[in-house]
Design a protein around this motif. Sequence first.
Motif, PDB file in Angstrom:
ATOM      1  N   THR A 197       0.632  -1.737  -0.432  1.00 20.89           N
ATOM      2  CA  THR A 197      -0.277  -0.126  -0.072  1.00 20.89           C
ATOM      3  C   THR A 197       0.941   1.505  -0.047  1.00 20.89           C
ATOM      4  O   THR A 197       1.882   1.412   1.331  1.00 20.89           O
ATOM      5  N   THR A 198       0.986   1.879  -1.336  1.00 19.52           N
ATOM      6  CA  THR A 198       1.507   3.413  -0.944  1.00 19.52           C
ATOM      7  C   THR A 198       0.778   4.735  -0.610  1.00 19.52           C
ATOM      8  O   THR A 198      -1.119   4.382  -0.594  1.00 19.52           O
ATOM      9  N   GLY A 199       0.916   5.571   0.122  1.00 18.16           N
ATOM     10  CA  GLY A 199       1.027   6.573   0.932  1.00 18.16           C
ATOM     11  C   GLY A 199      -0.276   7.452   0.091  1.00 18.16           C
ATOM     12  O   GLY A 199      -0.302   7.346  -0.950  1.00 18.16           O
ATOM     13  N   SER A 200      -1.190   8.446   0.928  1.00 18.60           N
ATOM     14  CA  SER A 200      -2.111   9.159  -0.269  1.00 18.60           C
ATOM     15  C   SER A 200      -1.565  10.402  -0.469  1.00 18.60           C
ATOM     16  O   SER A 200      -1.874  11.287  -0.600  1.00 18.60           O
ATOM     17  N   ARG A 201       0.374  10.701   0.520  1.00 19.12           N
ATOM     18  CA  ARG A 201       0.188  12.139   0.135  1.00 19.12           C
ATOM     19  C   ARG A 201       0.916  12.902  -1.336  1.00 19.12           C
ATOM     20  O   ARG A 201       0.979  11.586  -1.720  1.00 19.12           O
ATOM     21  N   SER A 202       1.162  13.858  -1.194  1.00 17.66           N
ATOM     22  CA  SER A 202       0.888  14.613  -2.544  1.00 17.66           C
ATOM     23  C   SER A 202       2.406  14.145  -2.979  1.00 17.66           C
ATOM     24  O   SER A 202       4.268  13.963  -1.632  1.00 17.66           O
ATOM     25  N   GLY A 203       2.831  13.089  -3.973  1.00 19.07           N
ATOM     26  CA  GLY A 203       4.038  12.467  -4.937  1.00 19.07           C
ATOM     27  C   GLY A 203       4.173  11.673  -3.785  1.00 19.07           C
ATOM     28  O   GLY A 203       5.536  10.679  -4.109  1.00 19.07           O
ATOM     29  N   TYR A 244      -0.168 -11.125   7.846  1.00 20.79           N
ATOM     30  CA  TYR A 244       1.466 -10.402   8.550  1.00 20.79           C
ATOM     31  C   TYR A 244       1.819  -9.302   8.010  1.00 20.79           C
ATOM     32  O   TYR A 244       2.263  -8.702   6.889  1.00 20.79           O
ATOM     33  N   PRO A 245       1.406  -8.145   9.122  1.00 21.53           N
ATOM     34  CA  PRO A 245       1.618  -6.742   8.680  1.00 21.53           C
ATOM     35  C   PRO A 245       2.898  -6.589   9.062  1.00 21.53           C
ATOM     36  O   PRO A 245       3.687  -6.578  10.348  1.00 21.53           O
ATOM     37  N   PHE A 246       3.055  -5.134   8.491  1.00 22.11           N
ATOM     38  CA  PHE A 246       4.611  -4.441   8.280  1.00 22.11           C
ATOM     39  C   PHE A 246       4.458  -3.383   7.891  1.00 22.11           C
ATOM     40  O   PHE A 246       3.928  -2.645   6.988  1.00 22.11           O
ATOM     41  N   VAL A 247       4.163  -2.333   9.451  1.00 21.94           N
ATOM     42  CA  VAL A 247       3.785  -0.913   9.152  1.00 21.94           C
ATOM     43  C   VAL A 247       4.981  -0.683   8.506  1.00 21.94           C
ATOM     44  O   VAL A 247       6.306  -0.918   8.941  1.00 21.94           O
ATOM     45  N   ALA A 248       4.851   0.848   8.138  1.00 26.43           N
ATOM     46  CA  ALA A 248       6.229   1.248   7.271  1.00 26.43           C
ATOM     47  C   ALA A 248       5.679   3.093   8.098  1.00 26.43           C
ATOM     48  O   ALA A 248       5.935   3.545   8.665  1.00 26.43           O
ATOM     49  N   ASN A 249       4.554   3.651   7.126  1.00 30.45           N
ATOM     50  CA  ASN A 249       4.551   5.148   6.942  1.00 30.45           C
ATOM     51  C   ASN A 249       6.093   5.786   7.299  1.00 30.45           C
ATOM     52  O   ASN A 249       5.701   6.842   8.072  1.00 30.45           O
ATOM     53  N   ARG A 250       6.599   5.600   5.901  1.00 29.63           N
ATOM     54  CA  ARG A 250       7.982   7.016   5.651  1.00 29.63           C
ATOM     55  C   ARG A 250       8.201   6.759   4.472  1.00 29.63           C
ATOM     56  O   ARG A 250       7.773   6.221   3.273  1.00 29.63           O
ATOM     57  N   TRP A 251       9.058   7.879   4.085  1.00 24.50           N
ATOM     58  CA  TRP A 251       9.321   7.265   3.065  1.00 24.50           C
ATOM     59  C   TRP A 251      10.638   7.192   2.641  1.00 24.50           C
ATOM     60  O   TRP A 251      11.648   6.936   3.533  1.00 24.50           O
ATOM     61  N   LEU A 252      10.921   7.179   1.422  1.00 25.37           N
ATOM     62  CA  LEU A 252      12.113   5.952   0.802  1.00 25.37           C
ATOM     63  C   LEU A 252      12.468   6.655  -0.131  1.00 25.37           C
ATOM     64  O   LEU A 252      12.233   6.494  -1.172  1.00 25.37           O
ATOM     65  N   ALA A 253      13.597   7.874  -0.037  1.00 26.21           N
ATOM     66  CA  ALA A 253      13.851   8.704  -0.565  1.00 26.21           C
ATOM     67  C   ALA A 253      15.036   9.327   0.101  1.00 26.21           C
ATOM     68  O   ALA A 253      14.482   9.599   1.164  1.00 26.21           O
ATOM     69  N   VAL A 254      15.598  10.003  -1.119  1.00 25.39           N
ATOM     70  CA  VAL A 254      17.201  10.379  -0.757  1.00 25.39           C
ATOM     71  C   VAL A 254      17.229  11.566  -0.377  1.00 25.39           C
ATOM     72  O   VAL A 254      17.613  13.056   0.390  1.00 25.39           O
ATOM     73  N   PHE A 299      -2.290   5.154  17.456  1.00 25.51           N
ATOM     74  CA  PHE A 299      -3.524   6.229  17.372  1.00 25.51           C
ATOM     75  C   PHE A 299      -2.655   6.719  15.891  1.00 25.51           C
ATOM     76  O   PHE A 299      -4.210   6.885  15.830  1.00 25.51           O
ATOM     77  N   SER A 300      -1.757   7.390  15.625  1.00 27.95           N
ATOM     78  CA  SER A 300      -1.975   7.423  14.356  1.00 27.95           C
ATOM     79  C   SER A 300      -2.373   6.633  13.334  1.00 27.95           C
ATOM     80  O   SER A 300      -2.640   7.203  12.106  1.00 27.95           O
ATOM     81  N   HIS A 301      -1.803   5.311  13.495  1.00 24.29           N
ATOM     82  CA  HIS A 301      -1.950   4.539  12.214  1.00 24.29           C
ATOM     83  C   HIS A 301      -3.754   4.084  12.073  1.00 24.29           C
ATOM     84  O   HIS A 301      -3.684   4.810  11.075  1.00 24.29           O
ATOM     85  N   LEU A 302      -3.941   4.229  13.383  1.00 20.78           N
ATOM     86  CA  LEU A 302      -5.262   3.538  13.688  1.00 20.78           C
ATOM     87  C   LEU A 302      -6.414   5.058  12.667  1.00 20.78           C
ATOM     88  O   LEU A 302      -6.798   4.973  11.564  1.00 20.78           O
ATOM     89  N   PHE A 303      -5.651   6.686  13.519  1.00 20.56           N
ATOM     90  CA  PHE A 303      -6.857   7.462  13.107  1.00 20.56           C
ATOM     91  C   PHE A 303      -6.811   7.710  10.915  1.00 20.56           C
ATOM     92  O   PHE A 303      -7.438   8.251  10.492  1.00 20.56           O
ATOM     93  N   THR A 304      -5.177   7.343  10.544  1.00 20.22           N
ATOM     94  CA  THR A 304      -4.808   7.368   9.330  1.00 20.22           C
ATOM     95  C   THR A 304      -5.723   6.530   8.420  1.00 20.22           C
ATOM     96  O   THR A 304      -6.377   7.386   7.536  1.00 20.22           O
TER      97      THR A 304
END
Length: 300
Positions: free
Chosen positions: A103-109, A193-203, A225-230
């Motif tokens: 799953t890719t995030g929903s934020r810009s870019g 098996y869930p693997f929560v990342a919620n982070r950029w892979l970017a230089v 809370f942050s994960h559930l709310f998002t």
Amino acid sequence: MSSEGCIVGNKSSEKAVECFCNHLSTFASGFLVAPNTIDFAELEVDPTKNPVIFITLSIIAVLYTLLAVWARHADRKDLTRVGCIPMDSNDPLDKYLYEVRVTTGSRSGAGTKSKVCLVVSGEWDETCVRPLNGYGQEILKRGQTDSFLMAVPRPMGPLQYVRVWHDNSGPSEHGSWFLNYIIIVDLQTKIKYPFVANRWLAVEEEDGEIDKVFPVSGDSDLLNFSHLFTERTKKDLADDHLWISIFTRPVCSRFTRLQRVSCCLLLLMLSMITSAMFYEKDETSLTGLQWVLYSQCSAE
């Protein structure tokens, strides 16, 4: 509820009710707004005399037609994305299967066109490098979940971590990637098996790393809370919100975009006819046309 034994007095008005009852049981009274009678035979059908109605309805009809054509095309395109995409690295002789949901995030870019690879490790074994390929489909787009079928020669046991990286080869606006989470499903045992990342892979974002190892997430990570709310907010807007979900509908949903557009049109038309039914031209008259006085009594 019963009105037996009670009558409305002559001094009743829109502000007060006079009620006469021949018993002492509990009773109540109130007001109901009476809908106006809409006589379609008396409506002006000449566009030159009442052009606003015809212009409004014409605009709505044109917008619905355009949205319906686009929604039908998008629904057909979504059908090609249903199901799992087999990984290029699968060996035809390997029979033990895992489903990898990315799953890719929903934020810009957040989406990327760089080449993404991963390695999955369990207690008993780990995979070789597994590139993610879409076979002509657009994968790893913003807010999108992609499912891949991974075949291995034998069970890897309880999964421990997944290593994910990309080569940053995409165009400038699509080189980076915001990974939301990965869920790996053992298709034989149905264990997830869930693997929560919620982070950029970017230089150019966060710590600048494009290669990360994510351990399997526990209850503390999933109930954060942050994960559930998002995730809840994302689902409410992308799938449950009738208007927004026209453009953000998940491909796995049975509620198609065309059906959502049609429901929006129906809701709009019902709102308009309801407003016409309860709209009163003479605001000073509250008897007869606008208010209906009623008295209800309930005997206990």
